[in-house]
Design a protein around this motif. Structure first.
Motif, short mmCIF file in Angstrom:
data_model
loop_
_atom_site.label_atom_id
_atom_site.label_comp_id
_atom_site.label_asym_id
_atom_site.label_seq_id
_atom_site.Cartn_x
_atom_site.Cartn_y
_atom_site.Cartn_z
N LYS A 1 -20.27 15.14 -15.29
CA LYS A 1 -19.57 14.08 -14.56
C LYS A 1 -19.43 14.43 -13.08
O LYS A 1 -19.69 13.60 -12.20
CB LYS A 1 -18.19 13.85 -15.19
N LEU B 1 -22.86 14.22 -11.21
CA LEU B 1 -23.28 12.83 -10.98
C LEU B 1 -22.44 12.18 -9.89
O LEU B 1 -22.96 11.45 -9.04
CB LEU B 1 -23.18 12.04 -12.28
N GLU B 2 -21.15 12.45 -9.88
CA GLU B 2 -20.27 11.89 -8.85
C GLU B 2 -20.64 12.37 -7.46
O GLU B 2 -20.43 11.66 -6.47
CB GLU B 2 -18.82 12.23 -9.16
N THR C 1 -16.69 8.26 -22.39
CA THR C 1 -17.07 8.90 -21.13
C THR C 1 -18.59 8.95 -21.00
O THR C 1 -19.15 8.64 -19.95
CB THR C 1 -16.49 10.32 -21.05
N ILE C 2 -19.27 9.34 -22.08
CA ILE C 2 -20.73 9.41 -22.05
C ILE C 2 -21.32 8.02 -21.87
O ILE C 2 -22.26 7.82 -21.09
CB ILE C 2 -21.26 10.08 -23.33
N HIS D 1 -20.01 5.52 -20.36
CA HIS D 1 -19.78 5.11 -18.97
C HIS D 1 -20.75 5.81 -18.02
O HIS D 1 -21.30 5.17 -17.11
CB HIS D 1 -18.35 5.42 -18.56
N LEU D 2 -20.97 7.11 -18.23
CA LEU D 2 -21.88 7.85 -17.36
C LEU D 2 -23.30 7.29 -17.45
O LEU D 2 -23.99 7.14 -16.44
CB LEU D 2 -21.88 9.33 -17.73
N THR E 1 -23.53 3.93 -15.73
CA THR E 1 -23.37 4.01 -14.28
C THR E 1 -24.55 4.69 -13.60
O THR E 1 -24.99 4.26 -12.54
CB THR E 1 -22.07 4.76 -13.93
N TYR E 2 -25.08 5.74 -14.22
CA TYR E 2 -26.03 6.61 -13.50
C TYR E 2 -27.46 6.59 -14.03
O TYR E 2 -28.33 7.22 -13.42
CB TYR E 2 -25.51 8.05 -13.51
#
Length: 271
Positions: free
Chosen positions: A200, A203-204, A235-236, A238-239, A242-243
């Motif tokens: 996380k 990636l951020e 969480t996974i 969402h990641l 998003t990415y």
């Protein structure tokens, strides 16, 4: 209140002859200052290895050792890439250290770990472990004992913390600061909850991450999510949403030639 200790640098020679600079990082030290204290101040391409090797199949482990000893170490040497990892003599960090030794590499290999989670090989304990404030009463996690430092690394940063994950922000930021405008990439291999935190953060910070599918646990879960198999972990989900595909990509360790991964890395760091 516990006293604040200044950052302290020592040089430690392991029994294999490797000389490493080890910095105990004081709270409040900025990333640039910590890096420059150990001589890591010039911009350089960086490769951050996160994850582990728990519950990995023998086939996956053998393929990973081939990858570390071959494409990863030789490319890091050829392109003078600084490699960063957790610095302990276990899992993928053990593989990384031995890969550098295997090719007689000269590239910088930097480990970052929580001060209270590591021990030194042999009887000699560097002075930087002396005078740790006795007023700090938080206990070790008895299910996760301290681990020895990997003895083929060139630099170590020991940051405040009793728990794995205390080093996550430092690892991610060190890789970005050290790279500057140079290429910077992260490899996720296997891994668990701490590695999810690492993923996380990376990636951020805008870093490209290659998920090594076939290595087990978190890496396989993320790869499966990318391929459409949704886990319960929000969480996974969402990641990935998003990415992927802008920063996340997948390499299948067991179904794809290691030459393909070597070519991917070479193209990225030569761009």
């Amino acid at each position: 209140m516990p006293k604040t200790l200044a950052s302290e640098l020592v040089k430690h020679r392991f029994s294999n002859g490797q000389l490493a600079k080890i910095l105990r990082v004081a709270d409040g030290t900025d990333y640039e200052k910590a890096l420059s204290t150990v001589g890591l101040y010039r911009p350089t391409s960086t490769l951050l290895v996160i994850g582990g090797a728990s519950h990995m199949t023998q086939e996956s482990q053998a393929k990973l050792i081939q990858f570390f000893n071959g494409p990863l170490a030789t490319l890091s040497e050829k392109l003078d890439i600084t490699v960063l990892d957790g610095g302990t003599d276990a899992g993928v960090t053990h593989m990384m250290g031995h890969a550098r030794h295997y090719i007689s590499g000269q590239f910088n290999l930097v480990g970052v770990a929580p001060l209270r989670r590591i021990i030194f090989p042999g009887k000699h304990q560097p002075k930087l472990l002396d005078n740790i404030d006795p007023q700090l009463t938080e206990e070790y996690d008895k299910d996760c004992p301290p681990v020895e430092l990997e003895p083929h690394h060139t630099h170590f940063f020991l940051v405040s913390g009793y728990k794995w994950g205390s080093e996550s922000r430092w690892l991610a930021e060190f890789s970005s600061v050290l790279a500057g405008y140079n290429p910077s990439m992260t490899l996720l291999i296997n891994g668990g909850q701490v590695s999810l935190m690492d993923l996380k953060l990376n990636l951020e910070l805008g870093r490209k991450v290659i998920i090594v599918a076939g290595s087990g646990r978190l890496a396989d879960t993320v790869a499966n999510t990318i391929s459409g198999v949704n886990p319960d972990n929000e969480t996974i989900q969402h990641l990935v949403k998003t990415y992927y595909p802008s920063q996340l990509s997948v390499f299948d360790l067991l179904a794809t030639s290691l030459d393909d991964l070597r070519d991917q890395l070479s193209m990225y760091f030569n761009c």
